[in-house]
Design a protein around this motif. Structure first.
Motif, PDB file in Angstrom:
ATOM      1  N   ARG A 136       8.870 -39.669 -33.214  1.00  0.00           N
ATOM      2  CA  ARG A 136       7.834 -38.688 -33.794  1.00  0.00           C
ATOM      3  C   ARG A 136       6.700 -38.741 -34.615  1.00  0.00           C
ATOM      4  O   ARG A 136       5.714 -38.431 -34.475  1.00  0.00           O
ATOM      5  CB  ARG A 136       8.575 -37.345 -34.195  1.00  0.00           C
ATOM      6  CG  ARG A 136       9.657 -36.918 -33.135  1.00  0.00           C
ATOM      7  CD  ARG A 136      10.326 -35.501 -33.775  1.00  0.00           C
ATOM      8  NE  ARG A 136      11.074 -34.978 -32.511  1.00  0.00           N
ATOM      9  CZ  ARG A 136      12.353 -35.144 -32.152  1.00  0.00           C
ATOM     10  NH1 ARG A 136      13.121 -36.004 -32.782  1.00  0.00           N
ATOM     11  NH2 ARG A 136      12.881 -34.537 -31.148  1.00  0.00           N
ATOM     12  N   GLU A 143       4.716 -33.225 -28.495  1.00  0.00           N
ATOM     13  CA  GLU A 143       6.180 -32.785 -28.168  1.00  0.00           C
ATOM     14  C   GLU A 143       6.073 -31.463 -27.806  1.00  0.00           C
ATOM     15  O   GLU A 143       6.715 -30.760 -26.668  1.00  0.00           O
ATOM     16  CB  GLU A 143       7.115 -33.125 -29.239  1.00  0.00           C
ATOM     17  CG  GLU A 143       8.578 -32.742 -28.782  1.00  0.00           C
ATOM     18  CD  GLU A 143       9.659 -32.964 -29.967  1.00  0.00           C
ATOM     19  OE1 GLU A 143       9.138 -33.230 -30.988  1.00  0.00           O
ATOM     20  OE2 GLU A 143      10.860 -32.934 -29.620  1.00  0.00           O
ATOM     21  N   GLY A 160      11.802 -29.415 -28.298  1.00  0.00           N
ATOM     22  CA  GLY A 160      12.018 -30.859 -27.830  1.00  0.00           C
ATOM     23  C   GLY A 160      12.324 -30.750 -26.534  1.00  0.00           C
ATOM     24  O   GLY A 160      13.434 -30.948 -25.980  1.00  0.00           O
ATOM     25  N   PHE A 191       4.521 -39.000 -21.999  1.00  0.00           N
ATOM     26  CA  PHE A 191       4.602 -37.480 -22.288  1.00  0.00           C
ATOM     27  C   PHE A 191       2.745 -36.729 -22.019  1.00  0.00           C
ATOM     28  O   PHE A 191       3.065 -35.667 -21.569  1.00  0.00           O
ATOM     29  CB  PHE A 191       4.540 -37.424 -23.765  1.00  0.00           C
ATOM     30  CG  PHE A 191       6.150 -37.317 -24.169  1.00  0.00           C
ATOM     31  CD1 PHE A 191       6.516 -35.950 -24.229  1.00  0.00           C
ATOM     32  CD2 PHE A 191       6.930 -38.389 -24.595  1.00  0.00           C
ATOM     33  CE1 PHE A 191       7.986 -35.677 -24.629  1.00  0.00           C
ATOM     34  CE2 PHE A 191       8.328 -38.191 -24.471  1.00  0.00           C
ATOM     35  CZ  PHE A 191       8.793 -36.895 -24.597  1.00  0.00           C
ATOM     36  N   ARG A 210       9.629 -25.256 -32.042  1.00  0.00           N
ATOM     37  CA  ARG A 210      10.085 -26.736 -31.872  1.00  0.00           C
ATOM     38  C   ARG A 210      11.073 -26.797 -30.788  1.00  0.00           C
ATOM     39  O   ARG A 210      12.437 -26.352 -31.265  1.00  0.00           O
ATOM     40  CB  ARG A 210      10.188 -27.217 -32.871  1.00  0.00           C
ATOM     41  CG  ARG A 210      10.300 -28.790 -32.677  1.00  0.00           C
ATOM     42  CD  ARG A 210      10.589 -29.541 -34.025  1.00  0.00           C
ATOM     43  NE  ARG A 210      10.200 -31.000 -34.241  1.00  0.00           N
ATOM     44  CZ  ARG A 210      10.443 -31.633 -35.241  1.00  0.00           C
ATOM     45  NH1 ARG A 210      11.216 -31.005 -36.284  1.00  0.00           N
ATOM     46  NH2 ARG A 210      10.473 -32.811 -35.056  1.00  0.00           N
TER      47      ARG A 210
END
Lengths: 190, 190
Positions: free
Chosen positions: A109, A117, A190, A63, A188
């Motif tokens: 998470r 994220e 994702g 990530f 958020r």
DNA sequence: GTCTATAGTGGGATAGAC
DNA sequence: GTCTATCCCACTATAGAC
């Protein structure tokens, strides 16, 4: 990781990722990893409680790399969505096994650095303007990426056309049809 | 399958699929399957040369069911794409492990009945009008389906909006932007 | 942080008799 | 088409010494 990893743990994750990328998921065994490190398999359990924790390390690593690449691509891009898609595709193609690890299971998470994220999702969110639209666009990109990675499509020229068509469709909201209920703004994605 | 399977082989595939669907891929072992059938594991090798051949049987089985469902959904549908998406989602949700088997690896086309892939793809091809557009649409549907199946998305309302937006985008070609080079017509869409 | 040794579990597949 | 017996492989994980 909930607690910051030690230097040694970071090294181990690095080697684990190398094994995963170059030899595939079957090759990522505790024995093999230990061999590469010049130690014995049981010693790994002093650094990671179980194999899953090691994989979380690889996911975080992936990530961070992807987020940086997406941010670079977004800088001064005339066509933000095109730039994002090119970079996304390149990342997945360069690291297929890591990409699968990052997308094939629920995100851990609670074990990931806070904000990672959202940071990774931000460039696409900006390129699409709306969280729901971003998710739809991501679904398209992810779907075609996976079908390509898995060698699931017939080897013809349609796939390149499909990429073009998808980007075209999602580049900006349609102005020629009535839009559905406006989705609420939410960070958020994702 | 290259050669038509025997009745017994069909029965075995049926039980294998039940195990896969109800217990997941780890549970689909030759031993477990044999137990369910009331025979010993080695006996399975009189029907299938290896485990992979058994899985091909499950894949074919899944395609036949999906094709029939898509054809039913297309009949008299006012909105063919909406109808297709609803049915596709329902199939994947009802048979997640079979769906993964059908999409996560290269299709064993040489071991499948001739025309089955094209038949399964036909309803979406008709709903979208163009093979490249169909592939792009499929990528979106597949992508969002997999992200849902894998529990990869945050549990919010954005996913339903994303479904709507995607269907909206792909329902018909945009008329408000220049279209890319027209893709050649080709039957095989996968 | 590393080691040796080992427990415990599971898997796919084969040989050869019936 | 089924069986018994068996091979060989692999894995995660733990105990306890250094």
């Amino acid at each position: 990781m909930a607690r910051p990893p030690t230097v040694r743990a970071r090294e181990i994750v690095g080697v684990a990722r190398e094994i995963l990328e170059s030899e595939g998921p079957q090759a990522l065994t505790m024995r093999h990893l230990a061999d590469r490190l010049g130690i014995r398999a049981p010693s790994l359990y002093k650094h990671f409680p179980h194999k899953a924790a090691l994989e979380v390390g690889i996911i975080i690593n992936g990530f961070e790399e992807a987020a940086a690449a997406f941010e670079d691509a977004a800088e001064d891009a005339a066509e933000p969505l095109e730039a994002f898609v090119m970079t996304y595709r390149a990342f997945a193609k360069a690291h297929p096994h890591v990409y699968r690890l990052m997308t094939e299971r629920p995100l851990p998470r609670d074990q990931m650095p806070y904000g990672l994220e959202a940071r990774t999702a931000a460039p696409l969110l900006r390129a699409t303007g709306d969280p729901a639209r971003a998710r739809a666009t991501w679904a398209f990109i992810h779907g075609l990426t996976m079908l390509e990675l898995n060698d699931r499509l017939p080897p013809d020229r349609l796939t390149e056309s499909a990429w073009q068509i998808g980007v075209q469709q999602f580049r900006s909201p349609r102005s020629d049809v009535a839009t559905p209920a406006e989705s609420e703004v939410q960070a958020r994605t994702g």
